[in-house]
Design an enzyme around this catalytic site. Structure first.
Site, mmCIF file in Angstrom:
data_model
loop_
_atom_site.group_PDB
_atom_site.id
_atom_site.type_symbol
_atom_site.label_atom_id
_atom_site.label_comp_id
_atom_site.label_asym_id
_atom_site.label_seq_id
_atom_site.Cartn_x
_atom_site.Cartn_y
_atom_site.Cartn_z
ATOM 1 N N GLY A 254 -15.363 33.804 -56.879
ATOM 2 C CA GLY A 254 -14.776 34.408 -58.065
ATOM 3 C C GLY A 254 -15.836 34.650 -59.117
ATOM 4 C CD GLU A 255 -18.721 31.646 -61.358
ATOM 5 O OE1 GLU A 255 -19.801 32.272 -61.516
ATOM 6 O OE2 GLU A 255 -18.676 30.412 -61.168
ATOM 7 N N GLY A 256 -16.557 37.053 -60.729
ATOM 8 C CA GLY A 256 -17.072 38.415 -60.770
ATOM 9 C C GLY A 256 -18.295 38.587 -59.899
#
Length: 353
Positions: free
Chosen positions: A318-320
């Site tokens: 995740g996180e980008g």
């Protein structure tokens, strides 16, 4: 708030598919066999159509990482405690998270957005404070958010996208941070796409078999408890979502309203994209799905959407992070389109008839 939301949806226009022939003609005139750059050609085609031009540019990019806490974390569905959410936000603000490294590598700016973290942050140049509430309610006991709270989060995300467009950004990417957020994401997929909960529930942060079975039960309970509040996509997002998911949904809607494409990250961000598509099917023409998440269920989601992610690297952070990686592929495709010579300009003979 409802009027502004309806105006936002009404402002999202279909893309102009008439550009396709001009873009394809240029791609076919580049010094290569037609179609030999494979998906790079598909990607720049979509980018041109999404941005409404046959002369694309891509020099200013931004990753928005939305953060929020979840009441359902109290059900023990994650391997990590809820306090990790603010701790990871501080890590990002300090430059030490994976998304910091990968956004820098991609040449993209990064902004962390506090949509609903159960912590109060001081001002920071990388932090946008859009907090709706200190975490969502426990969706296993009732709606995670009210409709008004959900609309507030959506509109905050939309305003970030519109502001970014006005600042000259040409491509946005989504990311998120929120302990237990694979649980609401899975519930959203099950409800909005009709996918079976057990088949798409994954291990998230690395839970064991016993906790995985418990997670499935919690998601099924949440859907049943909220059954009366699932009539519309907005109600589904409110009942089973989270503040960072609603914020990402808003970012996507806002970007589409100003003709700007968005790179969607993995399992969580894709659930926000599904919400956005259910609210306005037109937005799918503005979306690049960055990667196939290693989180169980993401492949089924992509198949249901008819989407083909750009990368497949077994990512599940995740996180980008996946979105930042895919941004570089999109930028490469634009450079191919703009910087390669044509047969005529290079004096290269074309294919024999």
């Amino acid at each position: 708030m409802t009027d502004r939301f309806q105006q936002l949806l009404a402002s999202i226009k279909p893309v102009d598919m008439n550009l396709t022939s001009t873009v394809k003609a240029h791609l076919d005139d580049l010094t290569k066999p037609q179609g030999s750059l494979g998906r790079l050609e598909e990607i720049v085609m979509k980018y041109c159509i999404a941005t409404g031009t046959t002369k694309p540019s891509l020099s200013k990019k931004k990753v928005f990482c939305f953060a929020g806490d979840h009441g359902v974390a109290a059900e023990g569905v994650s391997a990590f405690p809820a306090e990790v959410t603010p701790q990871m936000v501080y890590n990002m603000l300090g430059g030490g998270a994976a998304i910091n490294v990968l956004s820098r590598h991609a040449g993209a700016d990064l902004e962390v957005v506090d949509m609903g973290v159960n912590h109060d942050f001081a001002e920071h140049p990388m932090l946008r404070r859009c907090k709706v509430k200190h975490g969502s309610a426990n969706m296993a006991e009732g709606p995670a958010m009210s409709i008004e709270e959900t609309l507030q989060a959506i509109m905050a995300g939309a305003e970030l996208a519109i502001e970014a467009r006005n600042q000259g950004y040409e491509l946005l990417a989504t990311g998120e941070m929120g302990i237990a957020n694979t649980t609401p994401a899975t519930a959203l997929y099950a409800t909005l796409l009709g996918l079976p909960v057990e088949a798409i529930t994954g291990r998230g942060t690395g839970i064991d078999d016993e906790r995985l079975h418990h997670k499935v039960a919690v998601i099924e309970k949440a859907i049943e408890v909220n059954r009366a509040n699932l009539a519309t996509p907005l109600e589904v997002l409110a009942a089973l979502g989270g503040f960072e998911i609603a914020g990402i949904c808003g970012l996507i809607l806002g970007a589409a309203s100003v003709g700007m494409p968005v790179v969607v990250d993995g399992f969580i961000s894709s659930s926000a994209a599904v919400c956005a598509i259910k609210l306005s099917c037109t937005v799918s023409d503005y979306l690049f799905f960055s990667h196939l998440s290693n989180e169980q269920g993401h492949r089924a989601v992509m198949q249901k959407l008819g989407a083909r992610p750009i990368l497949d690297l077994d990512l599940r952070l995740g996180e980008g992070t996946g979105a930042a990686m895919a941004m570089q592929v999109i930028e490469a495709s634009v450079k191919i389109y703009n910087e390669m010579a044509t047969f005529s300009s290079a004096g290269v003979s074309g294919k024999n008839d």
